[in-house]
Write an enzyme that holds these catalytic residues in place. Structure first.
Site, mmCIF file in Angstrom:
data_model
loop_
_atom_site.group_PDB
_atom_site.id
_atom_site.type_symbol
_atom_site.label_atom_id
_atom_site.label_comp_id
_atom_site.label_asym_id
_atom_site.label_seq_id
_atom_site.Cartn_x
_atom_site.Cartn_y
_atom_site.Cartn_z
ATOM 1 N N ARG A 224 67.014 -17.031 -113.809
ATOM 2 C CA ARG A 224 67.340 -17.967 -115.026
ATOM 3 C C ARG A 224 67.968 -19.575 -114.142
ATOM 4 O O ARG A 224 68.957 -19.603 -113.032
ATOM 5 C CB ARG A 224 68.722 -17.601 -115.575
ATOM 6 N N HIS A 272 58.024 -22.579 -116.325
ATOM 7 C CA HIS A 272 58.830 -21.003 -116.291
ATOM 8 C C HIS A 272 58.176 -20.155 -116.933
ATOM 9 O O HIS A 272 57.747 -20.057 -118.415
ATOM 10 C CB HIS A 272 59.566 -21.175 -117.907
#
Ligand SMILES: NC(=O)c1ccc[n+]([C@@H]2O[C@H](COP(=O)([O-])OP(=O)(O)OC[C@H]3O[C@@H](n4cnc5c(N)ncnc54)[C@H](OP(=O)(O)O)[C@@H]3O)[C@@H](O)[C@H]2O)c1
Length: 309
Positions: A224, A272
Site C-alpha cells: 500500500r 495499482h
C-alpha cells in the site's frame, strides 16, 4: 436470506453470474439496491460508505473484495462483532505472483536502463548478472509474499522474506521481527513490499529502512502506498542508494499529475494493477466460507482486528 454486493459497476455482471451459479439459495442484491436491511446476512464489499455495514442488523460476515482490508477499517462504525474476511483466492494470488516475478525480472535484466536507452536511440549491451548473484527479499512474507517467493526460487534467485512470525517455506530464508530486519535488508538486492497497511507499517519504508539496503539495490512497491515515505524514496533514487523502482501503489491514487515519480528516469509507474480479484475464482472462496458459517464452523482468512490484517 440475502447477500449485498458492492463493487464497481463494470465488474458487477461477472460477479452476479458466478454467484447465481454457485450460491442459488442466497438472494443477491447489487449496491445501491439494498432492499430490506434485516434480510441481509452477508456483505461482499469494496470501500463501503461509512456506517453502511453498521446499518445491517443481521450481518453474519463481511467479505473484502480485495486482500487488503484498510478500506474497511477506515469506517469508524465498522461492526466489531461481525467476522471480517479478507480475500484469498487463486486468481488474485496468481496475478500477484506474475506481477512480482515480472517486476523482479525487469529490475534484474536492466529493463529501466534499456527503456532509457531506447528513448535516447542508444544501442549498448549491459552485462548480465546470473540470478544467484541477485538476492530478492520480500517484506511481508504472508499469503501473497510466500507464493511469489516460491516462484522466484524457480528462477534461481536466492530469496528471503521478513514477517512478524517465522515461516517454513522450502528454499526461502525466513527473517522475523524487528530484531532481524536489519540482517534481512543487508542481504537484499531487490526489496519487494507486500505488507498490509496497519498503524505499524504506515511510513515504515523510509530513509532509515532504505539506507539498510546495499547501495544500488532496487525496490518493488505492491503493498500500500502509505507504507512508503515518498520523499525518502525519491531521495534514495536521486542519490543512487536505489538504482530503480517499480511502483504499483502510491500515497495518493490516482498519482497526481505533478508527482516526480511520473518522469523519474529510474522509476516504472503502474496504476495499482499488480493483481485483481477474479470473480470466477473468488466466488468459490466466498461460497466455501458462507457454507462454513452456515455449518457453525469458523471461516477461513478471518481478519485479526487487533493486528489489523
Ligand atoms: N497492489 C495490488 O494490486 C495488491 C493486490 C493484493 C494485495 N495487495 C496488498 O498485499 C497485502 C498482503 O496481502 P496478503 O494476502 O499476502 O496478506 P497476509 O497473508 O496477511 O500477509 C501479510 C504479511 O505481512 C506481515 N506483517 C504484517 N505486519 C507486519 C509487521 N508490523 N511487521 C512484520 N511483518 C508484518 C505478516 O506477518 P505474519 O505472517 O507473521 O503475521 C504477513 O506475513 C495486502 O494487505 C494488500 O495491501 C496489493
Amino acid at each position: 436470506m440475502a447477500l449485498i454486493f458492492k463493487t464497481d459497476i463494470e465488474r458487477g455482471g461477472a460477479w452476479r453470474a458466478a454467484f447465481a451459479k454457485q450460491l442459488p439459495d442466497v438472494e443477491l442484491r447489487l449496491w445501491p439496491e439494498v432492499g430490506a436491511a434485516e434480510e441481509i446476512e452477508y456483505a461482499v464489499v469494496w470501500q463501503p460508505p461509512a456506517g453502511f455495514l453498521a446499518s445491517l442488523p443481521n450481518l453474519k460476515a463481511v467479505f473484502s473484495i480485495g486482500a487488503g482490508i484498510d478500506h474497511l477499517l477506515a469506517d469508524p462504525e465498522l461492526p466489531r462483532g461481525v467476522p471480517i474476511i479478507r480475500m484469498v483466492e487463486p486468481g488474485l494470488t496468481v496475478g500477484m505472483t506474475q506481477f512480482v516475478v515480472m517486476a523482479c525480472l525487469m529490475l534484474h535484466r536492466s529493463m529501466i536502463d534499456y527503456r532509457n536507452q531506447q528513448v535516447a536511440h542508444h544501442w549498448e549491451e549491459i552485462s548480465q548478472e546470473p540470478p544467484e548473484n541477485r538476492r530478492i527479499g520480500i517484506i511481508g512474507l504472508g499469503h501473497l509474499g510466500g507464493e511469489a517467493a516460491k516462484a522466484l526460487r524457480g528462477f534461481g534467485f536466492p530469496v528471503s522474506g521478513w514477517s512478524r512470525s517465522r515461516k517454513q517455506i522450502e528454499g526461502v530464508t525466513s527473517y522475523a521481527g524487528e530484531e532481524e530486519l536489519s540482517d534481512f535488508l543487508a542481504r537484499t538486492d531487490i526489496l519487494v513490499s507486500l505488507l498490509p497497511l496497519t498503524p505499524q507499517t504506515e511510513d515504515m519504508i523510509d530513509a532509515k529502512l532504505l539506507s539498510g539496503l546495499p547501495k544500488g539495490a532496487s525496490f518493488v512497491s505492491a503493498g500500500r502506498g502509505r507504507q512508503v515515505v515518498e520523499e525518502d524514496l525519491l531521495a534514495a533514487l536521486d542519490s543512487g542508494q536505489l538504482s530503480g523502482a517499480v511502483l504499483d501503489v502510491f500515497r495518493e491514487e490516482p498519482l497526481p499529475k505533478d508527482s516526480r515519480f511520473w518522469d523519474h528516469p529510474r522509476v516504472i509507474v503502474l496504476p495499482h494493477v499488480a493483481s485483481m480479484t477474479n470473480p470466477a475464482t473468488a466466488v468459490g472462496s466466498i461460497v466455501e466460507n458462507i457454507r462454513r458459517i452456515q455449518r457453525g464452523e469458523a471461516p477461513l482468512h478471518q481478519v485479526d482486528l487487533e493486528k489489523g490484517y
